[in-house]
Scaffold this active site. Structure first.
Site, PDB file in Angstrom:
ATOM      1  N   GLU A 143      36.769 -28.389  -9.320  1.00  0.00           N
ATOM      2  CA  GLU A 143      35.802 -29.290  -9.161  1.00  0.00           C
ATOM      3  C   GLU A 143      36.366 -30.509 -10.075  1.00  0.00           C
ATOM      4  O   GLU A 143      35.982 -31.775  -9.845  1.00  0.00           O
ATOM      5  CB  GLU A 143      34.242 -29.058  -8.799  1.00  0.00           C
ATOM      6  CG  GLU A 143      34.443 -28.365  -7.688  1.00  0.00           C
ATOM      7  CD  GLU A 143      33.128 -27.220  -7.548  1.00  0.00           C
ATOM      8  OE1 GLU A 143      32.324 -27.292  -8.481  1.00  0.00           O
ATOM      9  OE2 GLU A 143      33.072 -26.485  -6.681  1.00  0.00           O
ATOM     10  N   TRP A 200      26.487 -22.671 -12.571  1.00  0.00           N
ATOM     11  CA  TRP A 200      25.163 -23.285 -11.865  1.00  0.00           C
ATOM     12  C   TRP A 200      25.731 -24.823 -11.349  1.00  0.00           C
ATOM     13  O   TRP A 200      25.175 -25.350 -10.292  1.00  0.00           O
ATOM     14  CB  TRP A 200      24.096 -23.502 -12.630  1.00  0.00           C
ATOM     15  CG  TRP A 200      23.201 -22.299 -12.703  1.00  0.00           C
ATOM     16  CD1 TRP A 200      23.663 -20.993 -12.666  1.00  0.00           C
ATOM     17  CD2 TRP A 200      21.878 -22.008 -13.055  1.00  0.00           C
ATOM     18  NE1 TRP A 200      22.663 -19.996 -12.425  1.00  0.00           N
ATOM     19  CE2 TRP A 200      21.588 -20.739 -13.026  1.00  0.00           C
ATOM     20  CE3 TRP A 200      20.773 -22.913 -13.451  1.00  0.00           C
ATOM     21  CZ2 TRP A 200      20.399 -20.059 -13.252  1.00  0.00           C
ATOM     22  CZ3 TRP A 200      19.714 -22.523 -14.023  1.00  0.00           C
ATOM     23  CH2 TRP A 200      19.341 -21.234 -13.950  1.00  0.00           C
ATOM     24  N   GLY A 234      32.649 -21.842  -2.152  1.00  0.00           N
ATOM     25  CA  GLY A 234      31.625 -22.412  -1.266  1.00  0.00           C
ATOM     26  C   GLY A 234      31.684 -22.497  -0.055  1.00  0.00           C
ATOM     27  O   GLY A 234      31.131 -23.229   0.803  1.00  0.00           O
ATOM     28  N   GLU A 276      40.304 -18.851  -9.049  1.00  0.00           N
ATOM     29  CA  GLU A 276      39.417 -19.240  -8.060  1.00  0.00           C
ATOM     30  C   GLU A 276      40.112 -20.145  -7.073  1.00  0.00           C
ATOM     31  O   GLU A 276      40.624 -21.188  -7.339  1.00  0.00           O
ATOM     32  CB  GLU A 276      38.363 -20.360  -8.720  1.00  0.00           C
ATOM     33  CG  GLU A 276      37.483 -19.666  -9.907  1.00  0.00           C
ATOM     34  CD  GLU A 276      36.209 -20.346  -9.865  1.00  0.00           C
ATOM     35  OE1 GLU A 276      35.166 -19.636  -9.578  1.00  0.00           O
ATOM     36  OE2 GLU A 276      36.021 -21.586  -9.798  1.00  0.00           O
ATOM     37  N   SER A 295      33.144 -17.602  -3.397  1.00  0.00           N
ATOM     38  CA  SER A 295      32.359 -16.783  -2.384  1.00  0.00           C
ATOM     39  C   SER A 295      31.880 -15.472  -2.824  1.00  0.00           C
ATOM     40  O   SER A 295      31.936 -14.350  -1.968  1.00  0.00           O
ATOM     41  CB  SER A 295      32.784 -17.117  -0.921  1.00  0.00           C
ATOM     42  OG  SER A 295      32.978 -18.376  -0.821  1.00  0.00           O
ATOM     43  N   HIS A 309      37.966 -26.170 -13.928  1.00  0.00           N
ATOM     44  CA  HIS A 309      37.654 -25.859 -12.780  1.00  0.00           C
ATOM     45  C   HIS A 309      38.013 -26.759 -11.632  1.00  0.00           C
ATOM     46  O   HIS A 309      38.275 -28.100 -11.946  1.00  0.00           O
ATOM     47  CB  HIS A 309      35.871 -25.693 -12.514  1.00  0.00           C
ATOM     48  CG  HIS A 309      35.037 -25.186 -11.354  1.00  0.00           C
ATOM     49  ND1 HIS A 309      35.082 -25.906 -10.417  1.00  0.00           N
ATOM     50  CD2 HIS A 309      34.606 -23.981 -11.127  1.00  0.00           C
ATOM     51  CE1 HIS A 309      34.648 -25.227  -9.333  1.00  0.00           C
ATOM     52  NE2 HIS A 309      34.334 -24.177  -9.935  1.00  0.00           N
ATOM     53  N   GLY A 329      29.352 -19.192  -8.021  1.00  0.00           N
ATOM     54  CA  GLY A 329      28.714 -20.217  -7.846  1.00  0.00           C
ATOM     55  C   GLY A 329      27.472 -20.200  -7.315  1.00  0.00           C
ATOM     56  O   GLY A 329      26.373 -19.551  -7.849  1.00  0.00           O
ATOM     57  N   GLY A 330      27.233 -20.375  -6.038  1.00  0.00           N
ATOM     58  CA  GLY A 330      26.043 -20.260  -5.475  1.00  0.00           C
ATOM     59  C   GLY A 330      25.152 -19.142  -5.740  1.00  0.00           C
ATOM     60  O   GLY A 330      23.963 -19.070  -5.687  1.00  0.00           O
TER      61      GLY A 330
HETATM   62  P1  13P Z   1      30.864 -20.137  -4.914  1.00  0.00           P
HETATM   63  O1  13P Z   1      30.686 -18.737  -5.404  1.00  0.00           O
HETATM   64  O2  13P Z   1      29.443 -20.982  -4.702  1.00  0.00           O
HETATM   65  O3  13P Z   1      31.987 -20.145  -3.843  1.00  0.00           O
HETATM   66  O4  13P Z   1      31.549 -21.075  -6.256  1.00  0.00           O
HETATM   67  C1  13P Z   1      32.717 -20.282  -6.801  1.00  0.00           C
HETATM   68  C2  13P Z   1      33.023 -21.287  -8.084  1.00  0.00           C
HETATM   69  O5  13P Z   1      33.511 -22.304  -7.805  1.00  0.00           O
HETATM   70  C3  13P Z   1      32.434 -20.896  -9.416  1.00  0.00           C
HETATM   71  O6  13P Z   1      32.949 -21.708 -10.469  1.00  0.00           O
END
Ligand code: 13P
Length: 248
Positions: A96, A11, A170, A164, A208, A94, A229-230
């Site tokens: 990020e 999330w 995203g 990833e 994605s 991750h 993610g999203g």
């Molecule tokens: P998205 O599914 O929003 O592209 O994000 C992937 C993600 O970073 C999951 O950790």
């Protein structure tokens, strides 16, 4: 033993208490899916989500932890505190965290050891940037991140690996099936060469993943699930992804 299938939601920095209604909907729609299900909400929601999911199939995890014992580290959370809050997993490395907070492979390695010592499953993330892919470095980058981030105490029971690609997170862009297959085959080979049960680690794809592409991605060799993610934020999106994995 074949790897267990895992549909995992990240999330990120989204959601307040009101978002827990999505959990109720998800569990009503998919009470007993034929795969493991994990959601990693922001730290503020871990404990309430654990309470809301009690007795259900849903596992709850953190998105990062500190490598050390509880102590003077303002703003950080120790692995044992996540475990105490009811978390079973923690995402580590991750992209990020690597870009926003400078987490290195050595940091991810140390955090993974702390997670294992606390009884958590470490969901260790690796992935190349767009520049690295364009430069033909993808397989070297993934092999190097795996070697540096995954500790010797990793087993198929306490560690999940998520591939990833940074440029797919995203963005709505995904690698081709062949590109995903190539990286997952490399990860399987490297883990099998290093760990006695390396053939059994669950390998997730993330970046994605949506209801519309999930089934195709889950059909790729050595893809044992997804880190989403999203599309994990809404039961109406995450539910079909869980169903696609269960049917794969
Ligand atoms: P998205 O599914 O929003 O592209 O994000 C992937 C993600 O970073 C999951 O950790």
């Amino acid at each position: 033993m074949a790897p267990r299938k895992l549909a995992a939601g990240n999330w990120k920095m989204n959601g307040t208490l009101a978002a827990l209604a999505e959990i109720d909907q998800l569990l009503a729609d998919h009470p007993q899916p034929d795969c493991d299900v994990l959601i990693c909400p922001p730290a503020t929601l871990i404990h309430p989500m654990v309470g809301r999911a009690a007795g259900s199939v849903l596992n709850v995890g953190g998105q990062d932890c500190h490598a050390g014992a509880p102590g003077a580290h303002t703003g950080d959370i120790a692995a044992e505190q996540l475990h105490d809050a009811g978390a079973s997993h923690v995402i580590l490395g991750h992209s990020e965290r690597r870009s926003d907070h400078g987490d290195t492979d050595a940091d991810v390695h140390a955090k993974s050891v702390a997670a294992h010592q606390a009884g958590l499953v470490a969901v260790i993330c690796v992935g190349e940037t767009e520049g690295q892919r364009d430069g033909g470095q993808t397989l070297d980058v993934i092999a190097s991140q795996l070697a540096g981030s995954v500790p010797d105490c990793a087993t198929a029971a306490n560690t999940v690996i998520a591939y990833e690609p940074v440029w797919a997170i995203g963005t709505g862009r995904t690698p081709s099936n062949d590109q995903i297959a190539e990286v997952h085959a490399l990860m399987r080979d490297r883990l099998a060469a290093r760990f006695p049960d390396g053939g059994d680690f669950a390998l997730l794809y993330g970046g994605s993943v949506k209801p519309g592409n999930a089934a195709e991605i889950f059909a790729i060799a050595h893809v044992d699930g997804a880190l989403v993610g999203g599309a994990s934020l809404k039961a109406a999106d995450f539910g079909p992804i869980i169903a696609a994995l269960a049917a794969s």
